[in-house]
Design an enzyme around this catalytic site. Structure first.
Site, PDB file in Angstrom:
ATOM      1  N   GLU A 117       7.937   3.117  14.783  1.00  0.00           N
ATOM      2  CA  GLU A 117       9.080   3.148  13.999  1.00  0.00           C
ATOM      3  C   GLU A 117       8.376   4.974  13.951  1.00  0.00           C
ATOM      4  O   GLU A 117       8.094   5.528  14.334  1.00  0.00           O
ATOM      5  CB  GLU A 117       7.871   3.326  12.530  1.00  0.00           C
ATOM      6  CG  GLU A 117       8.441   1.307  12.551  1.00  0.00           C
ATOM      7  CD  GLU A 117       8.039   0.624  11.065  1.00  0.00           C
ATOM      8  OE1 GLU A 117       7.381   0.515  10.820  1.00  0.00           O
ATOM      9  OE2 GLU A 117       9.095   0.891  10.032  1.00  0.00           O
ATOM     10  N   CYS A 132      -3.081   1.627   6.825  1.00  0.00           N
ATOM     11  CA  CYS A 132      -3.042   0.844   8.056  1.00  0.00           C
ATOM     12  C   CYS A 132      -3.741   2.213   9.195  1.00  0.00           C
ATOM     13  O   CYS A 132      -5.005   1.108  10.079  1.00  0.00           O
ATOM     14  CB  CYS A 132      -2.004   0.176   8.646  1.00  0.00           C
ATOM     15  SG  CYS A 132      -0.764   2.072   8.638  1.00  0.00           S
ATOM     16  N   GLU A 163       4.357  -3.976  12.893  1.00  0.00           N
ATOM     17  CA  GLU A 163       2.873  -2.882  12.125  1.00  0.00           C
ATOM     18  C   GLU A 163       1.829  -3.149  11.110  1.00  0.00           C
ATOM     19  O   GLU A 163       2.015  -3.961  10.105  1.00  0.00           O
ATOM     20  CB  GLU A 163       3.490  -1.805  11.507  1.00  0.00           C
ATOM     21  CG  GLU A 163       2.844  -0.108  11.822  1.00  0.00           C
ATOM     22  CD  GLU A 163       1.432   0.380  10.779  1.00  0.00           C
ATOM     23  OE1 GLU A 163       0.643  -0.475  10.891  1.00  0.00           O
ATOM     24  OE2 GLU A 163       2.656   0.736   9.699  1.00  0.00           O
ATOM     25  N   LYS A 186      12.045  -6.898   1.688  1.00  0.00           N
ATOM     26  CA  LYS A 186      11.283  -7.928   0.540  1.00  0.00           C
ATOM     27  C   LYS A 186      10.295  -7.007   0.179  1.00  0.00           C
ATOM     28  O   LYS A 186       9.251  -6.382   1.204  1.00  0.00           O
ATOM     29  CB  LYS A 186      11.143  -9.352   1.517  1.00  0.00           C
ATOM     30  CG  LYS A 186      10.534 -10.712   0.824  1.00  0.00           C
ATOM     31  CD  LYS A 186       9.870  -9.581  -0.599  1.00  0.00           C
ATOM     32  CE  LYS A 186       8.609 -10.473   0.535  1.00  0.00           C
ATOM     33  NZ  LYS A 186       7.055 -10.771  -0.562  1.00  0.00           N
ATOM     34  N   GLU A 211      -2.370 -11.308  10.483  1.00  0.00           N
ATOM     35  CA  GLU A 211      -2.256 -12.971  10.537  1.00  0.00           C
ATOM     36  C   GLU A 211      -0.711 -13.472   9.707  1.00  0.00           C
ATOM     37  O   GLU A 211       0.066 -14.194  10.694  1.00  0.00           O
ATOM     38  CB  GLU A 211      -2.919 -13.392   9.122  1.00  0.00           C
ATOM     39  CG  GLU A 211      -3.016 -15.308   8.621  1.00  0.00           C
ATOM     40  CD  GLU A 211      -3.983 -15.946   7.809  1.00  0.00           C
ATOM     41  OE1 GLU A 211      -4.811 -15.035   7.245  1.00  0.00           O
ATOM     42  OE2 GLU A 211      -4.006 -16.692   7.313  1.00  0.00           O
ATOM     43  N   THR A 212       0.042 -12.974   8.739  1.00  0.00           N
ATOM     44  CA  THR A 212       1.483 -12.778   8.416  1.00  0.00           C
ATOM     45  C   THR A 212       2.450 -12.246   9.615  1.00  0.00           C
ATOM     46  O   THR A 212       3.506 -12.854   9.558  1.00  0.00           O
ATOM     47  CB  THR A 212       1.093 -11.945   7.349  1.00  0.00           C
ATOM     48  OG1 THR A 212       0.287 -12.844   6.215  1.00  0.00           O
ATOM     49  CG2 THR A 212       2.981 -12.712   6.540  1.00  0.00           C
ATOM     50  N   GLY A 213       1.594 -11.637   9.966  1.00  0.00           N
ATOM     51  CA  GLY A 213       3.055 -10.678  11.251  1.00  0.00           C
ATOM     52  C   GLY A 213       3.303 -11.895  12.341  1.00  0.00           C
ATOM     53  O   GLY A 213       4.330 -12.101  12.647  1.00  0.00           O
ATOM     54  N   ASN A 260       1.062  -1.313   0.238  1.00  0.00           N
ATOM     55  CA  ASN A 260      -0.097  -0.107   0.174  1.00  0.00           C
ATOM     56  C   ASN A 260       1.011   1.731  -0.271  1.00  0.00           C
ATOM     57  O   ASN A 260       0.249   2.554  -0.686  1.00  0.00           O
ATOM     58  CB  ASN A 260      -0.870   0.135   1.141  1.00  0.00           C
ATOM     59  CG  ASN A 260      -0.635  -0.124   2.466  1.00  0.00           C
ATOM     60  OD1 ASN A 260       0.666  -0.848   2.547  1.00  0.00           O
ATOM     61  ND2 ASN A 260      -0.782   0.079   3.852  1.00  0.00           N
TER      62      ASN A 260
END
Ligand code: NAI
Ligand code: MG
Length: 496
Positions: free
Chosen positions: A477, A300, A266, A191, A247-249, A168
């Site tokens: 951050e 986000c 985040e 990545k 989910e991925t985090g 995004n």
């Protein structure tokens, strides 16, 4: 919009692409194909057509990149901070020189209006300026232990850092991660998201031209499974900065845990914009519109919930709906107010959220369906949508939709507004619109979120720390706080 940007955007729109995009991996100061020769295509969401291809890396390329970053760490971490600062400052200036190309590449890749993309490019330049200025100010403390000791702390770079970037805000998320990492003396492996690989590669090329030594910043493009997973599980990586889905985090945190690698997560949110009856209504309207429709809600920190005091609900909604219906929609390169969603898959996810809300009986006051670029009949668009008067437990209040869909909740007073603001498992940001300073500061104190915007949504910049609470993640951050993840503190205590 600047003339030069307008001209380049017009040319790219006619061509359906941008010439000269980097399309290989950037490892150890050189462009090279994936070891297994893998390739992928990137789509232009505004036309739903592929516009360029790039290398699809895999675990062997990740090994090469991490080895390169490990080897480069010794030299970079010992480079005088003032020299690191000069390189980062040069990179910032070069980002500005290449701003038009970066903005058009970002626009084609993400779909967002090119004016917004230009803002993101400026944000990336600011990140390098800001952390260039911090590189030679990473001071420790002296600690008084009495006359027989000298004690002090050193802030040392953690080592190789991995940066997993979503689709995004590709350039700004990459910059806000690698600028502090490099300033602190860390090396980085980036990545990018497989949907949006190009500006990270362009940034790597710019950093090299600015004088960054080979291996200090590597970029491996490819999918989450093929590149992201082996990268975060790599024992050579000492910190992972991840932005994306919860989910991925969670999976990233689990695999980093095996090597006791630290993580910053985040993970997005469902942020409220609290609009109280005594607000400046024009400012609140502008704030709510920007909060939910910037990047078509794919942010986000979107203000995805409007928590409005009942006394002004009808008037505010009427004006908001009118403004929403007036938004221009189209291909990002024409710089409309609303661009497409990032992929067909994401569009259908947003669509199914709204369909389900409708089936539950939610009132869709405007929008509510998928659409296309009115000029071409193509692209992955969703109408700007408002769902009114939802109960706190409704899935459209609780779940991140990540599209131009605003969920409205009505509060009787400021106390109820606070309860509603805190009614989800997320805690990323909150907006507050009121003229009463005491009420604003009480809400700022009591809302559980990593950052609060009073009377201007998205206020602040690279200077203001950013991150989430609860399911929105942890770690911060941006700002000087953003350097912490990339430094480890060593205390030295000497008996004299
Ligand atoms: P994602 O979290 O899967 O992707 C984010 C990044 O993680 C991408 O670079 C992806 O390649 C990488 N990744 C995927 N699997 C990985 C793995 N096993 N190990 C390491 N890296 C991995 O998010 P996705 O699928 O693109 O979007 C799903 C939803 O996530 C969206 O609908 C949205 O709700 C949310 N999201 C939130 C973002 C935010 O700014 N917090 C950004 C993007 C998506
Ligand atoms: Mg793309």
């Amino acid at each position: 919009m600047r003339d030069s940007l307008k001209a380049l955007a017009t040319r790219a729109l006619a061509a359906g692409t941008l010439d000269g995009l980097p399309d290989r991996l950037w490892i150890d100061g050189a462009w090279r194909p994936a070891r297994d020769g893998g390739r992928m295509e990137s789509f232009d969401p505004g036309s739903a057509r592929p516009f360029a291809s790039f290398a699809a890396g895999a675990a062997a390329d990740v090994d090469d990149a991490v080895a390169s970053s490990e080897a480069a760490f010794a030299g970079w971490s010992r480079t005088p901070p003032a020299e690191r600062a000069r390189i980062l400052a040069r990179a910032a200036a070069m980002i500005r020189e290449h701003a038009d190309r970066l903005a058009v590449a970002e626009c084609l890749d993400v779909g967002k209006p090119v004016g917004e993309a230009a803002g993101d490019v400026n944000g990336a330049a600011r990140a390098f300026e800001y952390y260039a200025g911090a590189a030679d100010k990473l001071q420790g403390d002296s600690i008084p232990l009495g006359p027989d000791y000298v004690a002090f702390t050193l802030r040392e770079p953690v080592g190789v850092t991995a940066h997993i970037v979503p689709w995004n805000y590709p350039i700004s998320t990459t910059a806000r991660g690698i600028a502090p990492a490099l300033a602190a003396g860390c090396t980085a492996v980036v990545k990018p998201a497989e949907q949006t690989p190009f500006t990270a590669l362009m940034l790597a090329g710019i950093l090299a031209e600015a004088g960054l030594p080979p291996g200090v910043c590597n970029v491996v493009t490819g999918t989450g499974e093929a590149v992201g997973a082996p990268l975060v599980a790599h024992e050579g990586v000492r910190h992972v900065t991840f932005t994306g889905s919860a989910e991925t985090g969670i999976g990233v945190m689990q695999s980093a845990a095996r090597n006791v690698t630290s993580v910053t997560l985040e993970l997005g949110g469902k942020s409220p914009v609290v609009v109280l009856a005594d607000c400046d209504m024009d400012a609140a309207l502008a704030g709510v519109l920007g909060a939910i429709y910037e990047n078509a809600g794919q942010i986000c920190s979107a203000g995805a919930r409007l928590v409005v005091e009942r006394q002004i609900h009808d008037e505010f909604l009427e004006r908001l709906v009118e403004r929403t219906r007036g938004l221009t929609l189209g291909h990002g390169l024409r710089n409309p107010q609303l661009g497409p969603l990032s992929s067909a898959e994401h569009l259908s996810k947003v669509e199914s959220h709204v369909k389900a809300a409708r089936a539950r009986g939610a009132e869709v006051v405007t929008g509510g369906t998928a659409t296309v670029d009115p000029m071409t009949g193509a692209g992955w668009f969703f109408q700007p949508t408002i769902l009114d008067d939802l109960p706190a437990g409704d899935p459209a209040v609780q779940e991140e939709i990540f599209g131009p869909v605003l969920s409205v909740q009505i509060a009787e007073d400021a106390e109820e507004a606070l309860r509603l603001a805190n009614c989800t498992r997320n805690g990323l940001v909150a907006g507050i619109y009121t003229r009463d300073l005491t009420t604003a500061l009480r809400l700022a104190r009591d809302i559980d979120a990593g950052q609060i915007y009073v009377n201007e949504y998205f206020a602040g910049g690279i200077e203001t720390p950013f991150g989430g609470n609860r399911m929105s993640g942890f770690g911060r951050e941006k700002g000087l706080e953003g350097l912490r993840a990339y430094c480890k503190v060593k205390s030295v205590t000497a008996r004299i």
